[in-house]
Design a protein around this motif. Structure first.
Motif, PDB file in Angstrom:
ATOM      1  N   GLY A 191       0.801  -1.227   0.000  1.00 46.74           N
ATOM      2  CA  GLY A 191       0.000   0.000   0.000  1.00 46.74           C
ATOM      3  C   GLY A 191       0.828   1.268   0.000  1.00 46.74           C
ATOM      4  N   TYR A 192       2.061   1.208  -0.532  1.00 42.54           N
ATOM      5  CA  TYR A 192       2.951   2.369  -0.530  1.00 42.54           C
ATOM      6  C   TYR A 192       2.713   3.242  -1.753  1.00 42.54           C
ATOM      7  CZ  TYR A 192       5.774   0.177   3.176  1.00 42.54           C
ATOM      8  OH  TYR A 192       6.207  -0.369   4.347  1.00 42.54           O
ATOM      9  N   PRO A 193       3.045   4.539  -1.668  1.00 44.28           N
ATOM     10  CA  PRO A 193       2.887   5.443  -2.816  1.00 44.28           C
ATOM     11  C   PRO A 193       4.113   5.442  -3.731  1.00 44.28           C
ATOM     12  CG  PRO A 193       2.673   6.589  -0.676  1.00 44.28           C
ATOM     13  CD  PRO A 193       3.329   5.279  -0.423  1.00 44.28           C
ATOM     14  N   LEU A 194       3.911   6.012  -4.911  1.00 48.12           N
ATOM     15  CA  LEU A 194       4.980   6.230  -5.884  1.00 48.12           C
ATOM     16  C   LEU A 194       4.803   7.625  -6.459  1.00 48.12           C
ATOM     17  CD1 LEU A 194       7.248   5.409  -7.909  1.00 48.12           C
ATOM     18  CD2 LEU A 194       5.429   4.446  -9.352  1.00 48.12           C
ATOM     19  N   CYS A 195       5.891   8.386  -6.498  1.00 48.55           N
ATOM     20  CA  CYS A 195       5.842   9.740  -7.047  1.00 48.55           C
ATOM     21  C   CYS A 195       6.869   9.879  -8.159  1.00 48.55           C
ATOM     22  CB  CYS A 195       6.127  10.781  -5.965  1.00 48.55           C
ATOM     23  SG  CYS A 195       4.951  10.759  -4.581  1.00 48.55           S
ATOM     24  N   LEU A 196       6.410  10.250  -9.348  1.00 50.15           N
ATOM     25  CA  LEU A 196       7.278  10.501 -10.500  1.00 50.15           C
ATOM     26  C   LEU A 196       7.274  12.001 -10.753  1.00 50.15           C
ATOM     27  CD1 LEU A 196       5.787   7.631 -12.639  1.00 50.15           C
ATOM     28  CD2 LEU A 196       8.140   7.665 -11.823  1.00 50.15           C
ATOM     29  N   ILE A 197       8.439  12.624 -10.600  1.00 46.58           N
ATOM     30  CA  ILE A 197       8.546  14.072 -10.713  1.00 46.58           C
ATOM     31  C   ILE A 197       9.550  14.424 -11.800  1.00 46.58           C
ATOM     32  CG2 ILE A 197       8.998  16.228  -9.487  1.00 46.58           C
ATOM     33  CD1 ILE A 197       6.708  14.685  -8.255  1.00 46.58           C
ATOM     34  N   GLY A 198       9.158  15.282 -12.716  1.00 50.73           N
ATOM     35  CA  GLY A 198      10.084  15.702 -13.766  1.00 50.73           C
ATOM     36  C   GLY A 198       9.383  16.546 -14.803  1.00 50.73           C
ATOM     37  N   ASP A 199      10.179  17.138 -15.679  1.00 49.44           N
ATOM     38  CA  ASP A 199       9.621  18.000 -16.717  1.00 49.44           C
ATOM     39  C   ASP A 199       8.845  17.183 -17.752  1.00 49.44           C
ATOM     40  OD1 ASP A 199      10.720  20.106 -15.431  1.00 49.44           O
ATOM     41  OD2 ASP A 199      12.113  20.690 -17.028  1.00 49.44           O
ATOM     42  N   SER A 200       8.104  17.880 -18.579  1.00 53.22           N
ATOM     43  CA  SER A 200       7.342  17.235 -19.647  1.00 53.22           C
ATOM     44  C   SER A 200       8.283  16.502 -20.595  1.00 53.22           C
ATOM     45  CB  SER A 200       6.545  18.278 -20.439  1.00 53.22           C
ATOM     46  OG  SER A 200       5.578  18.896 -19.620  1.00 53.22           O
ATOM     47  N   GLY A 201       7.855  15.326 -21.036  1.00 57.52           N
ATOM     48  CA  GLY A 201       8.630  14.561 -21.996  1.00 57.52           C
ATOM     49  C   GLY A 201       9.740  13.731 -21.408  1.00 57.52           C
ATOM     50  N   THR A 202       9.802  13.610 -20.075  1.00 59.19           N
ATOM     51  CA  THR A 202      10.900  12.859 -19.452  1.00 59.19           C
ATOM     52  C   THR A 202      10.519  11.424 -19.102  1.00 59.19           C
ATOM     53  OG1 THR A 202      10.295  13.778 -17.280  1.00 59.19           O
ATOM     54  CG2 THR A 202      12.006  14.938 -18.535  1.00 59.19           C
ATOM     55  N   GLY A 203       9.367  10.962 -19.559  1.00 61.30           N
ATOM     56  CA  GLY A 203       9.015   9.553 -19.395  1.00 61.30           C
ATOM     57  C   GLY A 203       8.121   9.229 -18.217  1.00 61.30           C
ATOM     58  N   LYS A 204       7.577  10.247 -17.549  1.00 57.64           N
ATOM     59  CA  LYS A 204       6.736  10.002 -16.366  1.00 57.64           C
ATOM     60  C   LYS A 204       5.485   9.198 -16.713  1.00 57.64           C
ATOM     61  CE  LYS A 204       5.945  14.272 -15.348  1.00 57.64           C
ATOM     62  NZ  LYS A 204       6.497  14.793 -16.619  1.00 57.64           N
ATOM     63  N   SER A 205       4.755   9.663 -17.712  1.00 59.59           N
ATOM     64  CA  SER A 205       3.513   8.978 -18.089  1.00 59.59           C
ATOM     65  C   SER A 205       3.796   7.575 -18.619  1.00 59.59           C
ATOM     66  CB  SER A 205       2.740   9.787 -19.133  1.00 59.59           C
ATOM     67  OG  SER A 205       2.283  11.006 -18.580  1.00 59.59           O
ATOM     68  N   HIS A 206       4.887   7.438 -19.375  1.00 62.47           N
ATOM     69  CA  HIS A 206       5.272   6.120 -19.879  1.00 62.47           C
ATOM     70  C   HIS A 206       5.453   5.151 -18.719  1.00 62.47           C
ATOM     71  CE1 HIS A 206       7.807   3.678 -22.932  1.00 62.47           C
ATOM     72  NE2 HIS A 206       7.501   2.898 -21.900  1.00 62.47           N
ATOM     73  N   LEU A 207       6.230   5.558 -17.720  1.00 63.44           N
ATOM     74  CA  LEU A 207       6.478   4.686 -16.564  1.00 63.44           C
ATOM     75  C   LEU A 207       5.196   4.437 -15.771  1.00 63.44           C
ATOM     76  CD1 LEU A 207       9.895   6.137 -15.347  1.00 63.44           C
ATOM     77  CD2 LEU A 207       9.492   3.907 -16.414  1.00 63.44           C
ATOM     78  N   LEU A 208       4.381   5.476 -15.635  1.00 72.86           N
ATOM     79  CA  LEU A 208       3.137   5.339 -14.881  1.00 72.86           C
ATOM     80  C   LEU A 208       2.229   4.294 -15.531  1.00 72.86           C
ATOM     81  CD1 LEU A 208       1.960   6.835 -12.353  1.00 72.86           C
ATOM     82  CD2 LEU A 208       0.614   8.203 -13.953  1.00 72.86           C
ATOM     83  N   ILE A 209       2.055   4.399 -16.843  1.00 73.92           N
ATOM     84  CA  ILE A 209       1.191   3.460 -17.559  1.00 73.92           C
ATOM     85  C   ILE A 209       1.806   2.061 -17.571  1.00 73.92           C
ATOM     86  CG2 ILE A 209       0.201   2.888 -19.820  1.00 73.92           C
ATOM     87  CD1 ILE A 209       0.051   5.951 -20.329  1.00 73.92           C
ATOM     88  N   ALA A 210       3.119   1.992 -17.813  1.00 76.02           N
ATOM     89  CA  ALA A 210       3.783   0.687 -17.893  1.00 76.02           C
ATOM     90  C   ALA A 210       3.737  -0.041 -16.554  1.00 76.02           C
ATOM     91  CB  ALA A 210       5.222   0.861 -18.356  1.00 76.02           C
ATOM     92  N   LEU A 211       3.991   0.665 -15.458  1.00 75.89           N
ATOM     93  CA  LEU A 211       3.931   0.038 -14.137  1.00 75.89           C
ATOM     94  C   LEU A 211       2.497  -0.336 -13.777  1.00 75.89           C
ATOM     95  CD1 LEU A 211       6.488   2.281 -12.226  1.00 75.89           C
ATOM     96  CD2 LEU A 211       6.728  -0.173 -12.695  1.00 75.89           C
ATOM     97  N   GLY A 212       1.548   0.490 -14.187  1.00 76.59           N
ATOM     98  CA  GLY A 212       0.140   0.153 -13.962  1.00 76.59           C
ATOM     99  C   GLY A 212      -0.272  -1.081 -14.741  1.00 76.59           C
ATOM    100  N   THR A 213       0.231  -1.196 -15.968  1.00 78.09           N
ATOM    101  CA  THR A 213      -0.057  -2.371 -16.790  1.00 78.09           C
ATOM    102  C   THR A 213       0.542  -3.623 -16.163  1.00 78.09           C
ATOM    103  OG1 THR A 213      -0.113  -1.012 -18.798  1.00 78.09           O
ATOM    104  CG2 THR A 213       0.209  -3.382 -19.094  1.00 78.09           C
ATOM    105  N   ALA A 214       1.780  -3.503 -15.661  1.00 78.15           N
ATOM    106  CA  ALA A 214       2.416  -4.643 -14.992  1.00 78.15           C
ATOM    107  C   ALA A 214       1.616  -5.066 -13.763  1.00 78.15           C
ATOM    108  CB  ALA A 214       3.847  -4.275 -14.595  1.00 78.15           C
ATOM    109  N   ALA A 215       1.087  -4.090 -13.038  1.00 77.84           N
ATOM    110  CA  ALA A 215       0.279  -4.398 -11.852  1.00 77.84           C
ATOM    111  C   ALA A 215      -1.022  -5.108 -12.234  1.00 77.84           C
ATOM    112  CB  ALA A 215      -0.026  -3.113 -11.085  1.00 77.84           C
ATOM    113  N   ALA A 216      -1.660  -4.629 -13.308  1.00 82.03           N
ATOM    114  CA  ALA A 216      -2.898  -5.264 -13.774  1.00 82.03           C
ATOM    115  C   ALA A 216      -2.645  -6.699 -14.211  1.00 82.03           C
ATOM    116  CB  ALA A 216      -3.509  -4.453 -14.915  1.00 82.03           C
TER     117      ALA A 216
END
Length: 262
Positions: free
Chosen positions: A110-135
């Motif tokens: 139940g721990y959080p994850l925070c991805l911080i960075g400028d636009s285009g640095t891969g945040k959404s990619h990692l967010l979706i990919a890790l979410g897909t792995a979890a699903a």
């Protein structure tokens, strides 16, 4: 008293298997029965081996279909995988950290994850990919943007459905909020978002992606005390990944162009 067993013809056996698979809702066994029977006869599989082949095929296909349903239910805006992420053009991201996150142990805790960075640095990619792995690992995931979530909460409040909506977001194993920090939220929207975070606190995981460092969140959450409370809930026991300032997409485009020029 014994029950008489009569041998079925090959045609009758095929029909019986087809009918039984339909009634028992075993679509994979039904689809693969003929080929598996032929292979069993050709390779001399035992009865147990033949049955195991069909049962395992059905189980594997059910797991695949369940994973596909969980991925659809997550409402990801596009497909992204961890295999596609190019660490060579974003050295700020540690592959070991991402591989550890892909085990989903943080979600189990139940721990959080925070991805911080400028636009285009891969945040959404990692967010979706890790979410897909979890699903795919069996967790219930829901992806949304901060603006879409707040709009949904406001509409739910107007329809007197806020409690149900917050409870629904509280039940998923992993809630992913993208684009947090892009837009200023009024006090009402910020308070509703805070309620969602509180509902999940130390129970179910939340992952966020933001183009603003936490020090700049006062522009998104204009109430200082509310801003501090939100940051506190998102960072307690959290994994923090700073994806940097250089555009991941731009770097990949340059690398691709350089490769074509050679």
């Amino acid at each position: 008293m014994t029950t008489a067993h009569h041998a079925l013809t090959a045609q009758a056996s095929d029909a019986a298997i087809d009918t039984a698979c339909r009634l028992l809702r075993l679509p994979t066994m039904r689809a693969q029965a003929a080929d598996t029977i032929a292979r069993a006869e050709r390779e001399g599989l035992s009865y147990a081996g033949f049955l195991a082949e069909l049962l395992m095929a059905e189980c594997e296909d059910r797991d695949r279909r369940r994973a596909e349903r969980r991925i659809r239910a997550a409402h990801f805006p596009r497909e992204k995988s961890l295999r596609e992420f190019d660490y060579s053009v974003n050295p700020n991201v540690d592959p070991a950290v991402i591989h550890n996150l892909a085990t989903c142990e943080w979600i189990a805790k139940g721990y959080p994850l925070c991805l911080i960075g400028d636009s285009g640095t891969g945040k959404s990619h990692l967010l979706i990919a890790l979410g897909t792995a979890a699903a795919m690992a069996g967790y219930r995931v829901r992806y949304t943007t901060a603006a879409a979530l707040v709009n949904e909460l406001v509409e739910a409040a107007d329809d007197k459905q806020l409690g149900k909506t917050i409870a629904r977001y509280g039940r998923v194993d992993l809630l992913e909020i993208d684009e947090l920090g892009y837009l200023e939220l009024d006090r009402r929207g910020a308070e509703m978002l805070f309620q969602v975070l509180t509902e999940r606190e130390e129970k179910n995981s939340i992952a966020i992606a933001s183009n603003e460092a936490f020090t700049g969140w006062s522009r998104t959450f204009t109430d200082p005390r509310l801003c501090a409370a939100i940051v506190d809930r998102l960072t307690f026991n959290a994994t923090l990944i700073e994806t940097g300032t250089e555009s991941y997409r731009l770097a990949r485009t340059k690398a691709h162009r350089n490769g074509e020029a050679k």
